[in-house]
Design a protein around this motif. Structure first.
Motif, PDB file in Angstrom:
ATOM      1  N   ALA A   1      -1.343   7.553   6.611  1.00  0.00           N
ATOM      2  CA  ALA A   1      -0.740   6.213   6.563  1.00  0.00           C
ATOM      3  C   ALA A   1      -0.950   5.501   7.893  1.00  0.00           C
TER       4      ALA A   1
ATOM      5  N   LEU B   1       0.857  -1.178   0.000  1.00  0.00           N
ATOM      6  CA  LEU B   1       0.000   0.000   0.000  1.00  0.00           C
ATOM      7  C   LEU B   1       0.897   1.232   0.000  1.00  0.00           C
TER       8      LEU B   1
ATOM      9  N   TYR C   1      -3.506   2.486   7.055  1.00  0.00           N
ATOM     10  CA  TYR C   1      -2.742   1.286   6.729  1.00  0.00           C
ATOM     11  C   TYR C   1      -2.491   0.397   7.941  1.00  0.00           C
ATOM     12  N   ASP C   2      -3.301   0.596   8.956  1.00  0.00           N
ATOM     13  CA  ASP C   2      -3.303  -0.281  10.123  1.00  0.00           C
ATOM     14  C   ASP C   2      -4.757  -0.554  10.455  1.00  0.00           C
TER      15      ASP C   2
ATOM     16  N   LEU D   1      -3.897   7.831  -0.956  1.00  0.00           N
ATOM     17  CA  LEU D   1      -3.803   6.531  -0.300  1.00  0.00           C
ATOM     18  C   LEU D   1      -4.510   5.446  -1.107  1.00  0.00           C
TER      19      LEU D   1
ATOM     20  N   ARG E   1       3.299  -0.343  11.866  1.00  0.00           N
ATOM     21  CA  ARG E   1       3.866  -0.471  10.513  1.00  0.00           C
ATOM     22  C   ARG E   1       5.370  -0.718  10.580  1.00  0.00           C
TER      23      ARG E   1
END
Length: 462
Positions: A345, A32, A349-350, A189, A408
């Motif tokens: 992010a 990603l 992205y979590d 994103l 991350r």
């Protein structure tokens, strides 16, 4: 947007438009990525004057800036007829473009982490430094030009901007200010499925007023304070209601790619590009182009590049393409250019951070979200929703983003993870003062009531 798309594939049906958006879903295991865009307002450092496109009286402007960066980077030219209007990386990554009033923009490549974004930004500023210094040009780190009137602001030689500028006054009072006198930072994103897209759009929309508050940095226009902390954000409230706003339908049952396509189809068009020519069809229906019934171009039918270009002329707080664009931030200093992508992010992205952000915002009504959007240009972190200030909410959201970035675990050469890029936002929330408020204090103090101090203290180092 750096350049308009060229794709002559005919559009067979509305379904093809849905499929075009859905093709953005990342496959399982694919990384990603994060893209970052930022606009910078150029000025001549000795005159405190805006920078035009061409050369006059021995001074050269934005066109020469582009030429100099091309010489430094080897990037490919982007032309609008005979005018150099941008540059593109030869590998299809990032690009440089110019906004209507000469704002100089880097549309960054999709990258693996914010460390790479920071390196990209450093390389961009280094490539810009030599030619900018030779021309006596510097760049403000503000979200709106503080001094010059709209009449004093230069106009860039791009066909699409000429069409937009003619149309804007028909649909809102501030569209020309948006085009010619504002600057933003944007984060792009990825999504992995339609469900994931929906969750990220809803969280992103709900949190854009918080983003506006955290990044508020445009308190001046026409040489004086406007009474607001984000005049850029306020301008968007009266630009064009057909193509801007908080997209309340995105929170309705059944929202997905199809619903966004139907929304986009009903947004009036600006232009149709054929070859090197932008045909002015402002106000026309994309549905008519699909059916070959566009009055301005009888018999002409839509191709996929028309759809991609049309989507680029829609300006909601969160925009859907084959990725998502977070559009609520004022332009700002270098640290803000990495803080925005780091924030999203960490949230997007979590999975735990995204879910918790959704839980935090899911009970907010459409009316409450809209009221917050209208309040935030003036109140910034003091704006409230459901009895809580954005400063309080900001603490919670930054904690979620920080935890997401820690999980991350993307580290740089010194072993630091991406949480280092949240520091300027954490400072703003901790102190309860935005950049706009600090600059207003300077205006009433050290600057002696003149915005000219901004041209010394609000400059991006090259």
């Amino acid at each position: 947007m750096a350049r308009d798309v060229t794709d002559s594939t005919p559009i067979a049906s509305r379904d093809a438009l849905v499929e075009w958006l859905a093709a953005g879903c990342k496959s399982a295991g694919a990384p990603l990525l994060v893209g970052t865009e930022h606009e910078k307002i150029a000025f001549y450092s000795d005159l405190l004057a805006p920078v035009p496109y061409g050369c006059d009286g021995g001074r050269c402007g934005v066109g020469r800036l582009l030429e100099g960066v091309q010489e430094a980077t080897g990037w490919e030219p982007i032309m609008d007829r005979d005018a150099l209007i941008g540059l593109a990386q030869t590998d299809g990554g990032g690009a440089i473009s110019i906004e209507p009033g000469g704002q100089f923009e880097l549309s960054g490549a999709p990258l693996l982490d914010i460390h790479a974004t920071d390196a990209e930004l450093g390389a961009h500023l280094s490539a810009l430094a030599g030619v900018a210094h030779s021309l006596g040009v510097q760049f403000l780190d503000l979200g709106a030009s503080p001094k010059w009137s709209r009449a004093e602001t230069p106009v860039m030689p791009k066909q699409r901007y000429k069409i937009m500028a003619a149309y804007m006054p028909k649909v809102g009072a501030r569209g020309l200010d948006m085009m010619f006198r504002t600057a933003t930072i944007q984060a792009n994103l990825d999504f992995v499925s339609e469900k994931d897209m929906v969750e990220k759009v809803r969280v992103g929309l709900a949190l854009q007023p918080l983003v506006t508050a955290l990044f508020a940095n445009s308190p001046f226009l026409d040489g004086k304070p406007t009474g607001r902390l984000s005049e850029r954000s306020n301008i968007w409230l009266d630009t064009d209601a057909d193509r801007t706003g908080m997209l309340p339908f995105a929170f309705e049952e059944g929202f997905g790619f199809e619903r966004y396509v139907d929304y986009a189809l009903d947004v009036p068009m600006y232009f149709v590009k054929r070859g090197d020519v932008y045909h002015d069809v402002a106000g026309a229906s994309f549905r008519d182009l699909l059916d070959g019934r566009l009055p301005q171009l009888p018999g002409e039918r839509a191709v996929m590049s028309d759809w991609a270009n049309h989507l680029s002329t829609i300006f909601p707080e969160v925009r859907i393409k084959t990725y998502l664009e977070m559009r609520g931030a004022d332009g700002g200093p270098r640290a803000h250019m990495t803080a925005l992508p780091a924030l999203f992010a960490g949230l997007f992205y979590d999975s735990a951070a995204l879910d918790q952000a959704r839980q935090l915002t899911k009970e907010w009504s459409a009316a409450a979200r809209q009221q917050l959007r209208e309040d935030v240009p003036s109140l910034a972190l003091d704006a409230t929703i459901d009895g809580r200030s954005l400063r309080e909410i900001g603490r919670d959201v930054l904690a979620l983003a920080e935890a997401g970035l820690k999980r991350r675990a993307r580290v740089n050469a010194e072993g630091a993870d991406e949480t280092i890029y949240l520091a300027p936002l954490q400072k703003i929330v901790s102190e309860g003062r935005t950049l706009a408020q600090l600059r207003l204090e300077a205006f009433h103090g050290a600057w002696g009531g003149s915005v000219d101090g901004a041209f010394r203290d609000c400059v991006i180092p090259l």
